[in-house]
Scaffold this motif. Structure first.
Motif, PDB file in Angstrom:
ATOM      1  N   LEU A 175     -46.009 -23.729  23.609  1.00 59.56           N
ATOM      2  CA  LEU A 175     -46.798 -22.890  22.704  1.00 59.56           C
ATOM      3  C   LEU A 175     -48.261 -22.995  23.113  1.00 59.56           C
ATOM      4  CD1 LEU A 175     -45.090 -24.105  19.399  1.00 59.56           C
ATOM      5  CD2 LEU A 175     -44.533 -22.042  20.705  1.00 59.56           C
ATOM      6  N   THR A 220     -49.153 -26.159  14.315  1.00 59.04           N
ATOM      7  CA  THR A 220     -48.527 -25.071  15.060  1.00 59.04           C
ATOM      8  C   THR A 220     -47.087 -25.432  15.417  1.00 59.04           C
ATOM      9  OG1 THR A 220     -50.615 -24.268  15.983  1.00 59.04           O
ATOM     10  CG2 THR A 220     -48.617 -23.728  17.212  1.00 59.04           C
ATOM     11  N   CYS A 266     -43.380 -23.652  14.006  1.00 62.65           N
ATOM     12  CA  CYS A 266     -42.395 -23.056  14.921  1.00 62.65           C
ATOM     13  C   CYS A 266     -41.105 -23.866  15.023  1.00 62.65           C
ATOM     14  CB  CYS A 266     -43.014 -22.908  16.315  1.00 62.65           C
ATOM     15  SG  CYS A 266     -44.428 -21.775  16.389  1.00 62.65           S
ATOM     16  N   LYS A 291     -37.540 -25.591  14.453  1.00 63.31           N
ATOM     17  CA  LYS A 291     -36.260 -25.143  13.898  1.00 63.31           C
ATOM     18  C   LYS A 291     -35.375 -26.302  13.453  1.00 63.31           C
ATOM     19  CE  LYS A 291     -36.291 -21.182  17.070  1.00 63.31           C
ATOM     20  NZ  LYS A 291     -35.623 -20.573  18.244  1.00 63.31           N
TER      21      LYS A 291
END
Length: 313
Positions: free
Chosen positions: A60, A74, A78, A80
């Motif tokens: 990222l 950040t 993102c 999961k």
């Protein structure tokens, strides 16, 4: 969906990033994703990270440099995985870190924070910092920690390269504080450990490198935005462990500002310290003349370079 999301914030760690990434890929538990957050590195960090090919890796990219807390945030946004964990780009895991966290989550389903012990590497010497754990806590055992703050009075019982959180916990705790440049871990620890229970593996599962250039903890703090301890003082009135933890943290900052001869901030923290909660050695360090204080610091530095870490407790 991966069981674990591993977040590595990265800024100018070209000499270390491949070591950190490989320590994740060599875990004996494989159900994870690895999110590397490049915070606008200006060295070869990004190039070196991209050299390592693995389907579980996602890189990222920040458009501008935002700092450690924002990079972690950040990664969290993102992620999961069911359990989210962190690794600093200059540290490394031992191969059993993730499997140890998995064991903690299974043995203590009531807990949402999972931490392990860690070793420190200082000038090629490996030391294990002294912890303030109950005498009944045995090495190599999985335990539930009743009071994180008391257990962390001497040294933190975990660092941010050996702690993980359930997704539920992170959603309630909130983001890392981007308004703080130094002390963001401390701020997050307080918010986390006053709301959720901690399960702990008393075995070093990570290596924390102390003598890394450009490490936040070794840079000057005079220009940094510091944590506001006072926002936690009311809560600490009914939590003796937290009160001592805040006092110990204030001692740390007072010592740092004395070392840098910042009289204004040194006096500020001295006014906020409860000296009845400090050890004799701590009080002596703070109240000694500057020339004597520097001798103490020089002696401590000499010992650290030879792998001997001492504390004023």
């Amino acid at each position: 969906m991966p069981r674990f999301s591993v977040i590595i914030p990265m800024f100018n760690k070209a000499d270390y990033i491949q070591r950190s990434i490989n320590s994740v890929l060599q875990q004996n538990l494989e159900n994870f994703e690895l999110l590397i957050v490049n915070d606008c590195s200006t060295d070869e960090s990004l190039t070196l990270a991209k050299e390592i090919k693995d389907a579980r890796i996602t890189i990222l990219q920040h458009d501008v440099n935002k700092g450690l807390s924002a990079a972690r945030n950040t990664g969290i946004a993102c992620a999961k995985g069911e359990i989210i964990t962190f690794l600093d780009a200059d540290d490394e895991w031992k191969p059993f870190f993730l499997s140890s966290i998995e064991t903690l989550s299974k043995k203590f389903p009531e807990c949402d924070i999972y931490g392990t012990d860690y070793d420190e590497k200082i000038n090629n010497h490996i030391v294990n910092p002294v912890k303030n754990l109950p005498a009944s806590t045995l090495p190599n055992h999985y335990v539930k920690i009743d009071d994180f703050f008391t257990a962390s009075l001497f040294n933190p019982i975990y660092c941010y390269s050996c702690v993980a959180f359930s997704r539920k916990a992170l959603e309630k705790i909130g983001d890392f504080n981007t308004q703080v440049d130094i002390g963001e871990d401390l701020d997050f620890n307080i918010r986390a450990n006053t709301q959720f229970q901690l399960a702990y593996y008393y075995k070093a599962c990570a290596m924390y490198y102390v003598d890394i250039p450009h490490q936040m903890t070794t840079s000057t703090i005079q220009q940094k935005r510091l944590i506001d301890f006072k926002k936690f003082d009311r809560q600490a009135e009914s939590h003796s462990g937290l009160k001592k933890y805040l006092n110990a943290s204030r001692y740390y900052y007072a010592s740092q500002f004395k070392n840098q001869q910042n009289k204004k901030l040194f006096k500020k923290f001295m006014r906020e310290i409860d000296f009845s909660q400090l050890s004799f050695k701590q009080e002596l360090l703070l109240k000694s003349p500057y020339w004597l204080y520097k001798k103490f610091k020089k002696a401590k530095s000499y010992l650290i370079k030879r792998g001997v870490k001492i504390t004023p407790y």
